[in-house]
Design a protein around this motif. Structure first.
Motif, mmCIF file in Angstrom:
data_model
loop_
_atom_site.group_PDB
_atom_site.id
_atom_site.type_symbol
_atom_site.label_atom_id
_atom_site.label_comp_id
_atom_site.label_asym_id
_atom_site.label_seq_id
_atom_site.Cartn_x
_atom_site.Cartn_y
_atom_site.Cartn_z
ATOM 1 N N GLU A 189 -11.844 6.542 1.670
ATOM 2 C CA GLU A 189 -11.660 7.898 1.169
ATOM 3 C C GLU A 189 -10.726 8.655 2.105
ATOM 4 O OE1 GLU A 189 -12.649 9.105 -1.674
ATOM 5 O OE2 GLU A 189 -13.546 7.166 -2.180
ATOM 6 N N VAL A 190 -9.483 8.769 1.699
ATOM 7 C CA VAL A 190 -8.461 9.371 2.552
ATOM 8 C C VAL A 190 -8.245 10.831 2.150
ATOM 9 C CG1 VAL A 190 -6.093 9.219 3.355
ATOM 10 C CG2 VAL A 190 -7.351 7.139 2.773
ATOM 11 N N ALA A 191 -8.376 11.734 3.105
ATOM 12 C CA ALA A 191 -8.167 13.159 2.827
ATOM 13 C C ALA A 191 -6.696 13.423 2.552
ATOM 14 C CB ALA A 191 -8.644 13.998 4.011
ATOM 15 N N SER A 207 -1.964 3.481 -3.122
ATOM 16 C CA SER A 207 -2.451 2.575 -4.156
ATOM 17 C C SER A 207 -3.973 2.620 -4.147
ATOM 18 C CB SER A 207 -1.966 1.139 -3.896
ATOM 19 O OG SER A 207 -2.473 0.246 -4.869
ATOM 20 N N GLY A 208 -4.567 3.205 -5.199
ATOM 21 C CA GLY A 208 -6.012 3.335 -5.241
ATOM 22 C C GLY A 208 -6.505 4.179 -4.089
ATOM 23 N N ASP A 209 -7.439 3.635 -3.308
ATOM 24 C CA ASP A 209 -7.964 4.378 -2.163
ATOM 25 C C ASP A 209 -7.300 3.960 -0.862
ATOM 26 O OD1 ASP A 209 -8.993 1.884 -1.811
ATOM 27 O OD2 ASP A 209 -11.069 2.516 -1.496
ATOM 28 N N SER A 210 -6.103 3.356 -0.967
ATOM 29 C CA SER A 210 -5.378 2.924 0.232
ATOM 30 C C SER A 210 -4.080 3.706 0.396
ATOM 31 C CB SER A 210 -5.056 1.425 0.156
ATOM 32 O OG SER A 210 -6.231 0.655 0.111
ATOM 33 N N LEU A 211 -3.786 4.024 1.650
ATOM 34 C CA LEU A 211 -2.530 4.673 2.007
ATOM 35 C C LEU A 211 -1.685 3.709 2.826
ATOM 36 C CD1 LEU A 211 -3.237 8.354 3.153
ATOM 37 C CD2 LEU A 211 -1.967 7.603 1.147
ATOM 38 N N GLY A 251 2.237 -0.401 -9.910
ATOM 39 C CA GLY A 251 1.482 -0.449 -11.155
ATOM 40 C C GLY A 251 1.302 -1.872 -11.660
ATOM 41 N N LEU A 252 0.163 -2.143 -12.288
ATOM 42 C CA LEU A 252 -0.104 -3.473 -12.818
ATOM 43 C C LEU A 252 0.778 -3.751 -14.023
ATOM 44 C CD1 LEU A 252 -4.016 -3.578 -12.606
ATOM 45 C CD2 LEU A 252 -2.348 -4.585 -11.031
#
Length: 253
Positions: A189-191, A207-211, A251-252
């Motif tokens: 969970e990145v602020a 990408s998603g919950d990754s920075l 994107g997929l």
């Protein structure tokens, strides 16, 4: 198209300096193919698969008698020469398919995603064989979705997206041209405040919950990553996969 099985939609296709529409037979005689899915004949032994395939190129029994043991030794399957295909592991079948593609001593070898589905040991074995084949002077055309594989094996890389050529060059030059030198990956969970306070020299990708924070200022990037409280970060050098994702998006498909 290189094997003459699919008509070209336009342009000119020449192999060994010859038009494939005119010289298909002679071109095919000098070409080897490793398809994406193994298509070995289950009714024959390992050695018989090579022998039957060699007969398609009208190789003599005498030449095959010396050629087959050499190929089996190269792919470390000499002790499996009389075994049925059903007794081979996936990695063994892949190595045999590669040996089969070399039975006619081709000038051009086409590898279609040669390591898909293989475990790390088998994949590294295939990589080693590809390097060995390169050193013998053969030309290899390799298609792969594994950017690590392309970065390790290829002298020249072409990135294609939706049929369009996006970039071409050596792995090293493509990385220099399209990416910074370093990246820090932050997962969880990145602020949003983190991205707002980034230095101007940093580039952020999400990408998603990754920075993914990119920069060519290694010291400043690491100093910034260490200042993050309660977040786990991973620092690494950028690679061909970062280039691919920057040019094609995350994107997929």
């Amino acid at each position: 198209m290189l094997l003459g099985q699919s008509p070209r939609s336009g342009g000119v296709l020449e192999i060994f300096g010859k038009d494939i529409n005119v010289h298909l037979k002679s071109i095919r005689q000098k070409t080897g193919i490793v398809p994406q899915a193994d298509n070995l004949d289950p009714d024959f032994t390992v050695a018989e698969n090579l022998s039957i395939y060699g007969s398609y190129f009208r190789l003599s029994r005498k030449s095959l008698a010396s050629r087959i043991p050499e190929l089996l030794e190269m792919v470390q399957l000499s002790d499996r020469a009389e075994c049925r295909i059903s007794t081979l592991s996936g990695g063994m079948q892949r190595r045999l398919t590669l040996a089969r593609a070399l039975v006619n001593d081709p000038k051009l070898l086409v590898l279609d995603e040669p390591t898909t589905g293989l475990d790390p040991q088998a994949r590294h074995m295939i990589w080693s064989l590809v390097h060995q084949i390169k050193r013998s002077g053969k030309t290899i055309l390799l298609t792969t979705h594994y950017m690590e594989e392309a970065e390790r094996l290829c002298d020249e890389v072409i990135i294609i997206d939706h049929g369009r050529l996006l970039a071409q060059g050596s792995p090293v030059n493509l990385i220099k041209e399209h990416c910074e030198t370093d990246v820090v990956e932050i997962r969880g969970e990145v602020a949003l405040a983190i991205t707002r306070d980034l230095p101007e020299s940093f580039r952020c990708d999400r990408s998603g919950d990754s920075l993914y924070i990119y920069s060519s200022d290694t010291f400043r990037l690491l100093e910034w990553a260490e200042s993050l409280q309660g977040l786990t970060s991973l620092h690494r050098k950028t690679g061909l996969e970062d280039v691919f994702l920057r040019l094609t998006g995350r994107g997929l498909r």
